[in-house]
Design a protein around this motif. Structure first.
Motif, PDB file in Angstrom:
ATOM      1  N   SER A 247      16.986   1.092  -0.725  1.00 18.07           N
ATOM      2  CA  SER A 247      16.202   0.834   0.482  1.00 18.07           C
ATOM      3  C   SER A 247      15.169   1.938   0.689  1.00 18.07           C
ATOM      4  CB  SER A 247      17.127   0.745   1.689  1.00 18.07           C
ATOM      5  OG  SER A 247      16.384   0.597   2.863  1.00 18.07           O
TER       6      SER A 247
ATOM      7  N   LEU B 222       6.564   0.759  -0.573  1.00 18.30           N
ATOM      8  CA  LEU B 222       5.715   0.001   0.351  1.00 18.30           C
ATOM      9  C   LEU B 222       4.769   0.915   1.119  1.00 18.30           C
ATOM     10  CD1 LEU B 222       8.199  -2.671   1.670  1.00 18.30           C
ATOM     11  CD2 LEU B 222       6.228  -3.026   0.204  1.00 18.30           C
TER      12      LEU B 222
ATOM     13  N   VAL C   2       2.450  -6.796   4.133  1.00 19.97           N
ATOM     14  CA  VAL C   2       3.394  -5.758   3.688  1.00 19.97           C
ATOM     15  C   VAL C   2       3.987  -5.048   4.889  1.00 19.97           C
ATOM     16  CG1 VAL C   2       3.510  -3.524   2.525  1.00 19.97           C
ATOM     17  CG2 VAL C   2       2.377  -5.436   1.417  1.00 19.97           C
TER      18      VAL C   2
ATOM     19  N   MET D 272      12.408   1.465  -1.885  1.00 19.26           N
ATOM     20  CA  MET D 272      11.560   0.332  -1.527  1.00 19.26           C
ATOM     21  C   MET D 272      10.634   0.693  -0.366  1.00 19.26           C
ATOM     22  SD  MET D 272      10.727  -2.628  -2.291  1.00 19.26           S
ATOM     23  CE  MET D 272      10.531  -4.320  -1.921  1.00 19.26           C
ATOM     24  N   SER D 273      11.156   1.377   0.634  1.00 15.55           N
ATOM     25  CA  SER D 273      10.329   1.794   1.766  1.00 15.55           C
ATOM     26  C   SER D 273       9.227   2.743   1.309  1.00 15.55           C
ATOM     27  CB  SER D 273      11.180   2.474   2.829  1.00 15.55           C
ATOM     28  OG  SER D 273      12.093   1.570   3.361  1.00 15.55           O
TER      29      SER D 273
ATOM     30  N   CYS E  41       0.746   0.600   1.018  1.00 18.09           N
ATOM     31  CA  CYS E  41      -0.075   0.530   2.236  1.00 18.09           C
ATOM     32  C   CYS E  41      -1.157   1.598   2.223  1.00 18.09           C
ATOM     33  CB  CYS E  41       0.798   0.694   3.472  1.00 18.09           C
ATOM     34  SG  CYS E  41       1.849  -0.716   3.806  1.00 18.09           S
TER      35      CYS E  41
ATOM     36  N   GLU F 261       8.047  -5.159   6.064  1.00 15.02           N
ATOM     37  CA  GLU F 261       8.850  -3.944   6.110  1.00 15.02           C
ATOM     38  C   GLU F 261       9.453  -3.719   7.494  1.00 15.02           C
ATOM     39  OE1 GLU F 261      10.700  -0.500   4.863  1.00 15.02           O
ATOM     40  OE2 GLU F 261       9.859  -2.156   3.750  1.00 15.02           O
TER      41      GLU F 261
END
Length: 93
Positions: free
Chosen positions: A6, A13, A48, A9-10, A17, A52
């Motif tokens: 997690s 992302l 995106v 992935m954060s 961005c 999230e």
């Protein structure tokens, strides 16, 4: 293990961005306008960011709470009475 995935992935992302913001809104050398890029990159950035973000908490109406209680109370009562019967039959309180 799921927590590290997690976090990765954060972080990915967040980098995506930042890259989209840089490519969508920075002016190229020699240009006077600070805004450039396609609307698709702005839409991708919004998508995106929305993907999230966690979902908002959903409120339950009073009717839904009553309907839940009509199922939960008898279910809980059966296990409560069964536990009391077991304790009384074993003689250990």
């Amino acid at each position: 293990m799921a927590r590290s995935g997690s976090v990765v992935m954060s972080f990915a992302l967040l980098l995506a961005c930042a890259w989209l913001l840089q490519t969508a809104f920075l002016a190229a050398p020699g240009q006077t306008s600070a805004l450039r890029g396609s609307p698709a990159s702005a839409a991708a950035l919004a998508g995106v960011m929305l993907a999230e973000a966690p979902d908002a908490a959903q409120a339950f109406s009073e009717k839904e709470q009553y309907q839940f209680g009509l199922v939960f109370i008898p279910f809980f009562l059966v296990f409560y009475v069964a536990a009391l019967v077991r304790m009384f039959t074993l003689g250990k309180l």
